[in-house]
Design a protein around this motif. Structure first.
Motif, PDB file in Angstrom:
ATOM      1  N   GLN A 130       0.834  -1.196   0.000  1.00  0.00           N
ATOM      2  CA  GLN A 130       0.000   0.000   0.000  1.00  0.00           C
ATOM      3  C   GLN A 130       0.876   1.255   0.000  1.00  0.00           C
ATOM      4  O   GLN A 130       1.888   1.307   0.687  1.00  0.00           O
ATOM      5  N   PRO A 131       0.516   2.283  -0.764  1.00  0.00           N
ATOM      6  CA  PRO A 131       1.247   3.551  -0.668  1.00  0.00           C
ATOM      7  C   PRO A 131       1.029   4.144   0.720  1.00  0.00           C
ATOM      8  O   PRO A 131      -0.053   4.002   1.294  1.00  0.00           O
ATOM      9  N   PHE A 132       2.055   4.774   1.277  1.00  0.00           N
ATOM     10  CA  PHE A 132       1.907   5.261   2.643  1.00  0.00           C
ATOM     11  C   PHE A 132       0.905   6.407   2.727  1.00  0.00           C
ATOM     12  O   PHE A 132       0.690   7.143   1.766  1.00  0.00           O
ATOM     13  N   THR A 133       0.277   6.521   3.884  1.00  0.00           N
ATOM     14  CA  THR A 133      -0.780   7.505   4.092  1.00  0.00           C
ATOM     15  C   THR A 133      -0.345   8.651   5.000  1.00  0.00           C
ATOM     16  O   THR A 133      -0.906   9.739   4.946  1.00  0.00           O
ATOM     17  N   HIS A 134       0.624   8.396   5.869  1.00  0.00           N
ATOM     18  CA  HIS A 134       1.092   9.390   6.832  1.00  0.00           C
ATOM     19  C   HIS A 134       2.609   9.298   6.955  1.00  0.00           C
ATOM     20  O   HIS A 134       3.197   8.272   6.588  1.00  0.00           O
ATOM     21  N   PHE A 135       3.211  10.352   7.463  1.00  0.00           N
ATOM     22  CA  PHE A 135       4.624  10.229   7.784  1.00  0.00           C
ATOM     23  C   PHE A 135       4.948  10.945   9.085  1.00  0.00           C
ATOM     24  O   PHE A 135       4.313  11.923   9.452  1.00  0.00           O
ATOM     25  N   LEU A 136       5.909  10.378   9.803  1.00  0.00           N
ATOM     26  CA  LEU A 136       6.353  10.911  11.080  1.00  0.00           C
ATOM     27  C   LEU A 136       7.488  11.879  10.796  1.00  0.00           C
ATOM     28  O   LEU A 136       8.454  11.525  10.126  1.00  0.00           O
ATOM     29  N   ALA A 175       6.227  26.076   3.718  1.00  0.00           N
ATOM     30  CA  ALA A 175       5.304  25.715   4.800  1.00  0.00           C
ATOM     31  C   ALA A 175       5.403  24.232   5.158  1.00  0.00           C
ATOM     32  O   ALA A 175       4.972  23.812   6.226  1.00  0.00           O
ATOM     33  N   LYS A 176       5.986  23.424   4.251  1.00  0.00           N
ATOM     34  CA  LYS A 176       6.090  21.978   4.479  1.00  0.00           C
ATOM     35  C   LYS A 176       7.524  21.531   4.757  1.00  0.00           C
ATOM     36  O   LYS A 176       7.831  20.341   4.716  1.00  0.00           O
ATOM     37  N   PHE A 177       8.398  22.464   5.043  1.00  0.00           N
ATOM     38  CA  PHE A 177       9.794  22.140   5.320  1.00  0.00           C
ATOM     39  C   PHE A 177       9.865  21.267   6.579  1.00  0.00           C
ATOM     40  O   PHE A 177       9.309  21.618   7.618  1.00  0.00           O
ATOM     41  N   HIS A 178      10.539  20.115   6.500  1.00  0.00           N
ATOM     42  CA  HIS A 178      10.504  19.161   7.611  1.00  0.00           C
ATOM     43  C   HIS A 178      11.652  18.151   7.541  1.00  0.00           C
ATOM     44  O   HIS A 178      12.323  18.026   6.517  1.00  0.00           O
ATOM     45  N   LEU A 179      11.820  17.414   8.635  1.00  0.00           N
ATOM     46  CA  LEU A 179      12.713  16.253   8.682  1.00  0.00           C
ATOM     47  C   LEU A 179      11.837  15.015   8.723  1.00  0.00           C
ATOM     48  O   LEU A 179      11.087  14.819   9.679  1.00  0.00           O
ATOM     49  N   THR A 180      11.896  14.178   7.728  1.00  0.00           N
ATOM     50  CA  THR A 180      11.111  12.945   7.724  1.00  0.00           C
ATOM     51  C   THR A 180      11.835  11.864   8.517  1.00  0.00           C
ATOM     52  O   THR A 180      13.019  11.607   8.297  1.00  0.00           O
ATOM     53  N   LEU A 181      11.119  11.230   9.452  1.00  0.00           N
ATOM     54  CA  LEU A 181      11.693  10.122  10.220  1.00  0.00           C
ATOM     55  C   LEU A 181      11.308   8.780   9.603  1.00  0.00           C
ATOM     56  O   LEU A 181      12.104   7.853   9.551  1.00  0.00           O
ATOM     57  N   GLY A 182      10.070   8.668   9.153  1.00  0.00           N
ATOM     58  CA  GLY A 182       9.613   7.420   8.556  1.00  0.00           C
ATOM     59  C   GLY A 182       8.188   7.556   8.059  1.00  0.00           C
ATOM     60  O   GLY A 182       7.483   8.512   8.399  1.00  0.00           O
ATOM     61  N   THR A 183       7.766   6.595   7.241  1.00  0.00           N
ATOM     62  CA  THR A 183       6.422   6.630   6.670  1.00  0.00           C
ATOM     63  C   THR A 183       5.553   5.524   7.256  1.00  0.00           C
ATOM     64  O   THR A 183       6.051   4.482   7.691  1.00  0.00           O
ATOM     65  N   LEU A 184       4.241   5.766   7.268  1.00  0.00           N
ATOM     66  CA  LEU A 184       3.299   4.809   7.851  1.00  0.00           C
ATOM     67  C   LEU A 184       2.130   4.556   6.913  1.00  0.00           C
ATOM     68  O   LEU A 184       1.763   5.420   6.125  1.00  0.00           O
ATOM     69  N   VAL A 185       1.565   3.357   7.032  1.00  0.00           N
ATOM     70  CA  VAL A 185       0.332   3.015   6.328  1.00  0.00           C
ATOM     71  C   VAL A 185      -0.748   2.860   7.395  1.00  0.00           C
ATOM     72  O   VAL A 185      -0.816   1.854   8.091  1.00  0.00           O
TER      73      VAL A 185
END
Length: 317
Positions: A130-136, A175-185
């Motif tokens: 599944q494509p991820f839906t959220h990210f931390l 406005a979306k500048f961020h550090l991605t830790l990981g992705t979630l489904v």
């Protein structure tokens, strides 16, 4: 194959090592028979879930997000029928779109365990596709950083716009500048709430202890590229580090991902989190929201459409 003397292949002026890959026959494993005898469950994870004894036999319940029902049902109900036949159980699935539990019932405990185990394998397999839906992530969209980012963008376009592939469409939305830790489904409200609860527990268990309950001061300085050739860059990112030189941010990021992986909400991809803030990405060229939806599965089709840019002058300047 001699690992010290692998076969070498020359492609486009570069030399690559050819590794032998042994593909695993997952389909054959799924077709294996499951134990259906009254007492034979030695190879099954009998304590991994609750099997209740009822007046008519045994029963097991499993929470499954509604988008995954179709994988248990199969085309024209074939997968469900096969599961029921091979494990001598009855599997009750809620109506499409209705959140609830899949209920497995059967005369023999081992049959119910077999059906539950096989359902878990199917769900795990299809969830990964599944494509991820959220990210931390850690947000880096404070006004001061947004202002500096826009200055960076303006300077790049002023001094490097003639370089191959460089255009304003490559830049991250401030406005979306961020550090991605990981992705979630996360496929339903229950899973979203589970992730929120886990994040809150992480704060209480170790984040507050590491930070001392105070904000961490980090510095965003310098840029780096992801691939091995700056003349063909797909992702350019800003480097982030603690102002005091400590590794607190890295420790928090690694422990957060470790907890989420252990909970089953996140897949383990790397041994350590690579702290980076994307400033330019060729995925943005055609789709400004691509990074939020892109992952290892959906990214395959996007990758073919990417047009790399020459980032050498940007790095120099």
């Amino acid at each position: 194959m001699d690992v010290l003397r692998p076969t070498l292949i020359r492609i486009g002026g570069r030399i690559y090592r050819k590794n032998l890959i042994q593909e695993q026959a997952y389909q054959e494993q799924e077709e294996e028979d499951f134990c259906t005898g009254p007492g034979d469950c030695a190879d099954e994870p009998c304590d991994a879930f609750v099997v209740e004894e009822t007046e008519k036999g045994f029963q097991c319940r499993v929470e499954v997000p509604s988008p995954l029902y179709k994988y248990i049902i199969g085309k024209k109900g074939e997968t469900k029928k096969k599961l029921e036949t091979e494990t001598r159980t009855s599997i009750s699935i809620p109506k499409p779109g209705a959140e609830g539990e899949i209920v497995i019932t059967g005369q023999h405990r081992s049959g119910v365990i077999s059906a539950r185990t096989r359902i878990d394998v199917l769900l795990d397999s299809f969830r990964k596709k599944q494509p991820f839906t959220h990210f931390l992530s850690f947000a880096l969209n404070q006004p001061a950083i947004q202002e500096k980012f826009l200055q960076f963008k303006e300077e790049v376009l002023e001094k490097c716009s003639k370089d191959h592939g460089v255009s304003s469409s490559l830049f991250q939305n401030p406005a979306k500048f961020h550090l991605t830790l990981g992705t979630l489904v996360l496929l339903n409200e229950q899973e979203i709430q589970k992730a929120c609860d886990l994040l809150q527990r992480c704060k209480e268990d170790f984040v507050d202890q590491i930070t001392g309950g105070k904000p961490l001061t980090v510095e965003v300085a310098g840029v780096e590229y992801m691939n091995d050739d700056p003349a063909m860059t797909d992702v350019l990112y800003a480097k982030v580090h603690m102002k005091d030189g400590s590794d607190k941010l890295q420790v928090i990021a690694d422990q957060l991902v470790e907890r989420f992986v252990a909970s089953g909400l996140m897949l383990k991809e790397w041994d350590r989190v690579k702290l980076h803030a994307t400033v330019m990405n060729t995925l943005f060229r055609k789709d400004p929201g691509a990074e939020e939806r892109n992952n290892t599965v959906t990214g395959k089709s996007s990758f073919k459409e990417r047009e790399s840019f020459n980032g050498r002058n940007i790095l120099k300047v």
